[in-house]
Scaffold this active site. Structure first.
Site, PDB file in Angstrom:
ATOM      1  CD  GLU A  64      -6.195   4.785  -0.804  1.00  0.00           C
ATOM      2  OE1 GLU A  64      -6.163   4.448   0.383  1.00  0.00           O
ATOM      3  OE2 GLU A  64      -7.258   5.002  -1.422  1.00  0.00           O
ATOM      4  CE1 TYR A  71      -3.746   2.515   1.030  1.00  0.00           C
ATOM      5  CE2 TYR A  71      -1.938   3.537   2.227  1.00  0.00           C
ATOM      6  CZ  TYR A  71      -3.214   3.599   1.695  1.00  0.00           C
ATOM      7  OH  TYR A  71      -3.942   4.752   1.836  1.00  0.00           O
TER       8      TYR A  71
END
Length: 316
Positions: free
Chosen positions: A227, A139
């Protein structure tokens, strides 16, 4: 830790006056423009076109398998259901004719997910992409944090899942690195981040290069959040940004005209769009008592009073 992550790193993104909504393919188009590695893809707006695009991907782009993704603004597409009866807005296939048939059950129908309204969101086009085998998921996000007065990189070697779940279970696996706006992301910082994400070998330098490109994108489009989840590694040892969510600073619209012209308003409430034209905040609700209030705190208190006396607010 999870509360800290929510309040200190993600909440500033939610404080914008109005969010610019881009489809996945548009966000990936911006990433590609900045040299970020993404899955090759083509777009289609009908079953026959999707079948032809799948044939092109298989015969000319070296794809072994196709991933077909319905394009809506909400998440949870893979577990969604279409009004046509088809289940799942993300499909894999090696057959162009099957891609054509599946697309015909997507386009023109509503896709219902956990993040859509009960009636779902209409699907007008699909992404026909080269499927890649992911062997590692991490991530990575760059967010504008007003507490630090600049960008903060949030990274975790545990990708492909909700980052808040990771923060709750294993907070030590979430790394937060403030970025000096004047110095940017140096080679040293990028390489250190790549190692924190547990890339090894040649993938370390690849990941570091992608991190630097993502930061350039963050600055270049006046983003408040970039993101990538998952930020992954393929079985061919290639670091790829598989999915992206980009939020933008609405105050920068005057210098990001090209980006803001891409906004997809097909799923927006017409009343919210009309209010935005007058620089007003309007969030439609299901009640029947309209609220015209100055200030979010007073608005929330007004809504509470309405609810307390048995009413239901029509808007926030």
């Amino acid at each position: 830790m999870a509360n800290l992550l929510r309040t200190r790193y993600l909440r500033p993104v939610l404080s914008q006056v109005r969010n610019l909504n881009l489809q996945e393919y548009q966000s990936k188009g911006l990433m590609d423009k900045y040299g970020v590695t993404i899955q090759p893809f083509l777009m289609a707006s009908s079953g026959p076109e999707a079948g032809e695009q799948a044939r092109v991907m298989l015969t000319e782009n070296g794809a072994q398998e196709i991933v077909l993704k319905a394009q809506i603004l909400a998440g949870g597409r893979g577990k969604g259901t279409f009004s046509s009866g088809l289940k799942g807005g993300v499909k894999l296939s090696t057959d162009p004719s099957e891609i054509s048939t599946l697309t015909s059950q997507m386009i023109g129908y509503n896709l219902v997910t956990k993040q859509t309204k009960p009636e779902g969101s209409p699907v007008r086009n699909v992404m026909v992409a080269k499927a890649l085998n992911i062997v590692k998921e991490t991530y990575l996000a760059i967010v504008l944090d007003r507490g630090f007065g600049g960008p903060v990189i949030i990274a975790s070697p545990d990708g492909g899942v909700d980052i808040e779940e990771v923060a709750e279970r294993t907070p030590e696996r979430v790394h937060k690195i403030p970025v000096d706006i004047f110095e940017g992301v140096s080679d040293e910082v990028a390489l250190d981040l790549a190692r924190k994400l547990e890339f090894v070998g040649g993938a370390v330098e690849q990941a570091a290069a992608e991190i630097k490109k993502l930061y350039e994108l963050f600055l270049g489009v006046d983003a408040t959040q970039v993101e990538v989840n998952p930020f992954g590694l393929t079985d061919e040892s290639e670091v790829v940004c598989f999915d992206a969510k980009i939020n933008f600073d609405d105050n920068a619209q005057f210098r990001q005209k090209e980006v803001f012209q891409m906004e997809d308003t097909s799923e927006s409430d017409p009343r919210e769009l009309e209010a935005a034209q007058s620089d007003l905040n309007y969030i439609a609700m299901e009640g029947n008592i309209a609220c015209l209030v100055n200030g979010a705190g007073l608005a929330m208190a007004t809504m509470d009073i309405i609810q307390l006396h048995g009413g239901s607010p029509a808007n926030f």
